[in-house]
Each structure stands twice: as C-alpha cells, then as structure tokens.
Design a protein around this motif. Structure first.
Motif, PDB file in Angstrom:
ATOM      1  N   SER A 150      49.087 -24.861  12.435  1.00  0.00           N
ATOM      2  CA  SER A 150      48.882 -23.425  12.000  1.00  0.00           C
ATOM      3  C   SER A 150      48.490 -22.570  13.160  1.00  0.00           C
ATOM      4  N   ASN A 151      48.589 -21.324  12.886  1.00  0.00           N
ATOM      5  CA  ASN A 151      48.391 -20.312  13.964  1.00  0.00           C
ATOM      6  C   ASN A 151      46.812 -20.619  14.499  1.00  0.00           C
ATOM      7  N   LYS A 152      46.015 -20.702  13.707  1.00  0.00           N
ATOM      8  CA  LYS A 152      44.305 -21.011  13.880  1.00  0.00           C
ATOM      9  C   LYS A 152      44.508 -22.044  14.803  1.00  0.00           C
ATOM     10  N   GLU A 153      44.770 -23.151  14.267  1.00  0.00           N
ATOM     11  CA  GLU A 153      44.741 -24.491  15.131  1.00  0.00           C
ATOM     12  C   GLU A 153      45.604 -24.471  16.609  1.00  0.00           C
ATOM     13  N   ILE A 154      46.641 -23.720  16.666  1.00  0.00           N
ATOM     14  CA  ILE A 154      47.063 -23.680  17.934  1.00  0.00           C
ATOM     15  C   ILE A 154      46.136 -22.443  18.893  1.00  0.00           C
ATOM     16  N   ALA A 155      45.713 -21.565  18.268  1.00  0.00           N
ATOM     17  CA  ALA A 155      44.792 -20.740  18.984  1.00  0.00           C
ATOM     18  C   ALA A 155      43.458 -21.441  19.302  1.00  0.00           C
ATOM     19  N   GLU A 156      43.048 -22.550  18.554  1.00  0.00           N
ATOM     20  CA  GLU A 156      41.717 -23.125  19.095  1.00  0.00           C
ATOM     21  C   GLU A 156      42.229 -24.069  20.154  1.00  0.00           C
ATOM     22  N   THR A 157      43.354 -24.717  20.127  1.00  0.00           N
ATOM     23  CA  THR A 157      43.744 -25.800  20.943  1.00  0.00           C
ATOM     24  C   THR A 157      44.008 -25.123  22.451  1.00  0.00           C
ATOM     25  N   LEU A 158      44.690 -24.153  22.419  1.00  0.00           N
ATOM     26  CA  LEU A 158      44.980 -23.440  23.666  1.00  0.00           C
ATOM     27  C   LEU A 158      43.900 -22.350  24.021  1.00  0.00           C
ATOM     28  N   ASN A 159      42.971 -22.389  23.288  1.00  0.00           N
ATOM     29  CA  ASN A 159      41.937 -21.108  23.769  1.00  0.00           C
ATOM     30  C   ASN A 159      42.595 -19.607  23.577  1.00  0.00           C
ATOM     31  N   LEU A 160      43.391 -19.211  22.667  1.00  0.00           N
ATOM     32  CA  LEU A 160      44.014 -18.249  22.747  1.00  0.00           C
ATOM     33  C   LEU A 160      43.650 -17.691  21.185  1.00  0.00           C
ATOM     34  N   SER A 161      43.782 -16.217  21.326  1.00  0.00           N
ATOM     35  CA  SER A 161      43.627 -15.446  19.948  1.00  0.00           C
ATOM     36  C   SER A 161      44.748 -15.688  18.914  1.00  0.00           C
ATOM     37  N   GLU A 162      44.455 -15.557  17.763  1.00  0.00           N
ATOM     38  CA  GLU A 162      45.471 -15.814  16.691  1.00  0.00           C
ATOM     39  C   GLU A 162      46.737 -14.698  16.825  1.00  0.00           C
ATOM     40  N   ASN A 163      46.172 -13.689  17.302  1.00  0.00           N
ATOM     41  CA  ASN A 163      47.160 -12.429  17.495  1.00  0.00           C
ATOM     42  C   ASN A 163      48.143 -13.028  18.491  1.00  0.00           C
ATOM     43  N   THR A 164      47.600 -13.507  19.555  1.00  0.00           N
ATOM     44  CA  THR A 164      48.470 -13.935  20.525  1.00  0.00           C
ATOM     45  C   THR A 164      49.254 -14.960  20.336  1.00  0.00           C
ATOM     46  N   VAL A 165      48.966 -15.958  19.457  1.00  0.00           N
ATOM     47  CA  VAL A 165      50.010 -16.979  18.988  1.00  0.00           C
ATOM     48  C   VAL A 165      50.806 -16.288  18.152  1.00  0.00           C
ATOM     49  N   LYS A 166      50.545 -15.392  17.115  1.00  0.00           N
ATOM     50  CA  LYS A 166      51.709 -14.860  16.445  1.00  0.00           C
ATOM     51  C   LYS A 166      52.647 -14.022  17.321  1.00  0.00           C
ATOM     52  N   SER A 167      52.250 -13.331  18.427  1.00  0.00           N
ATOM     53  CA  SER A 167      53.106 -12.517  19.252  1.00  0.00           C
ATOM     54  C   SER A 167      53.977 -13.552  19.946  1.00  0.00           C
ATOM     55  N   HIS A 168      53.364 -14.764  20.536  1.00  0.00           N
ATOM     56  CA  HIS A 168      54.437 -15.813  21.009  1.00  0.00           C
ATOM     57  C   HIS A 168      55.256 -16.300  19.996  1.00  0.00           C
ATOM     58  N   LEU A 169      55.129 -16.490  18.765  1.00  0.00           N
ATOM     59  CA  LEU A 169      56.023 -16.971  17.780  1.00  0.00           C
ATOM     60  C   LEU A 169      56.732 -16.105  17.586  1.00  0.00           C
ATOM     61  N   LYS A 170      56.590 -14.735  17.362  1.00  0.00           N
ATOM     62  CA  LYS A 170      57.539 -13.797  17.001  1.00  0.00           C
ATOM     63  C   LYS A 170      58.580 -13.582  18.277  1.00  0.00           C
ATOM     64  N   LYS A 171      58.136 -13.532  19.584  1.00  0.00           N
ATOM     65  CA  LYS A 171      59.004 -13.582  20.600  1.00  0.00           C
ATOM     66  C   LYS A 171      59.718 -14.807  20.696  1.00  0.00           C
ATOM     67  N   ALA A 172      59.499 -15.870  20.434  1.00  0.00           N
ATOM     68  CA  ALA A 172      60.065 -17.070  20.416  1.00  0.00           C
ATOM     69  C   ALA A 172      61.185 -16.958  19.274  1.00  0.00           C
ATOM     70  N   ASN A 173      60.739 -16.729  18.012  1.00  0.00           N
ATOM     71  CA  ASN A 173      61.848 -16.845  17.007  1.00  0.00           C
ATOM     72  C   ASN A 173      62.821 -15.581  17.450  1.00  0.00           C
ATOM     73  N   LYS A 174      62.635 -14.320  18.052  1.00  0.00           N
ATOM     74  CA  LYS A 174      63.544 -13.491  18.333  1.00  0.00           C
ATOM     75  C   LYS A 174      64.415 -13.858  19.303  1.00  0.00           C
ATOM     76  N   ASP A 175      63.938 -14.517  20.579  1.00  0.00           N
ATOM     77  CA  ASP A 175      64.793 -15.100  21.406  1.00  0.00           C
ATOM     78  C   ASP A 175      65.642 -16.057  21.185  1.00  0.00           C
ATOM     79  N   ILE A 176      65.180 -17.085  20.216  1.00  0.00           N
ATOM     80  CA  ILE A 176      65.888 -18.078  19.731  1.00  0.00           C
ATOM     81  C   ILE A 176      67.155 -17.843  18.917  1.00  0.00           C
TER      82      ILE A 176
END
Length: 193
Positions: A150-176
């Motif tokens: 989940s976004n929360k688990e990724i944020a905790e694993t990588l020590n990022l905020s959930e909003n940053t995780v969401k931004s990365h996923l949004k960018k990845a989806n758009k680029d792909i």
C-alpha cells in the motif's frame, strides 16, 4: 425507366412502399456496408449474411409503416444491424450455456501466434517504460504493483511521505501509459478491426 441510383435515401424509402425496385436500390446501396459491420461484430461470415438478410427482410415487412423523417436510413440500418448482431450473439451464448460447452475463460487461453507475439511486445514495452522511470519513481512503482504494498507501507519502507509516494505513482502511470499508448492503439486496431 426510373434511375433509382439518383434518388436520396428518404425518397427511396417513400418509393419502396409501392415499388420493389426502390428496395432493390437500398439493398445494393447498403448490403456491403451492413455486411462489414455485421462481420466485425460477429466474426462469422455466414452469421453476418444472415444478420443482414434479417434486417433487410424486416425493412421490407415494415415498408408501409416506416417513417424516417427524423432519422437517416443509414443510421436506421446501422442500429438495426447492431441490434440484430446482439440478438445473434445472445442466441450463440444461450446455446453454449444450454449445451454446457461454455466456460468464461475458455477463449482466453487459446492464443494465436499473432496474439502471443503482440502480448510479448506489449509486455516488453511496459518493462522498457518501467525501466525508463527515474530510480526513486521506479522503486515506488515496483513496490506498489509487483509486491502489492500500500502507499502507507511504501512510505514507511522508503521513509517518504504518502503524498510523495502518490506523486511517484502518478508520474509512473502517466509515463508508462504515454509510452505504450501507440502500441496499444495498434493492438486494438489489429485485434478488433
């Protein structure tokens, strides 16, 4: 002798009530187009011909009551072909269910060599698109899609905020999606047209 090819559809519909030669002109004018549409929907030439014949037969039977003032003949026939094709597909489905020969996943596993090649190319394009992402974005995407975090688990694993995780996923989806859009369009046209 009347040259029916010169008449527009509205006039032919009016003439068809009393002159079967007007109906023959409608038949000649639209047979190929209707057959093409029916074949694209049904995938079987015999059923497509039956579909067109049924629509034209109904048109002939309704000639006295047919009023196409607000609707073009072309639109009427297109809708009639679509509906008749749906009826044939429904009948085909009911027959398979009735005889116990239908399993929903049956067609999925029967891939032609062309479809297997398309799937491999599409998968390669997706993999290339993922590998082209920036490293942090790629890592977030893989943790989300491949490991199911989940976004929360990724944020905790990588020590990022959930909003940053969401931004990365949004960018990845758009680029792909942007990278595979052309290929999926080509696949769609090859498969369905």
């Amino acid at each position: 002798m009347t040259e029916y090819k010169l008449y527009d559809d509205q006039h032919l519909v009016q003439l068809m009530r009393s002159d079967e030669r007007a109906f023959a002109e409608i038949y000649d004018r639209y047979w190929d187009k209707m057959l093409g549409v029916a074949y694209n929907r049904l995938g079987n030439l015999e059923e497509a011909e039956e579909c067109v014949q049924d629509v034209l037969y109904k048109l002939w039977k309704l000639r006295e009551d047919l009023d196409l003032v607000s609707l073009e003949l072309r639109s009427y026939l297109a809708r009639a072909i679509r509906n008749q094709a749906f009826n044939i597909l429904d009948r085909r489905y009911r027959e398979r269910v009735k005889h116990g020969n239908y399993t929903p996943t049956e067609d999925i596993y029967l891939l032609s060599p062309e479809r297997e090649l398309i799937i491999r190319e599409l998968q390669q394009q997706i993999d290339d698109s993922i590998n082209a992402l920036p490293p942090q974005c790629q890592l977030v995407f893989k943790l989300s899609r491949q490991q199911g975090l989940s976004n929360k688990e990724i944020a905790e694993t990588l020590n990022l905020s959930e909003n940053t995780v969401k931004s990365h996923l949004k960018k990845a989806n758009k680029d792909i999606q942007g990278n595979i859009k052309l290929l999926t369009t080509l696949v769609f046209f090859y498969t369905f047209l």
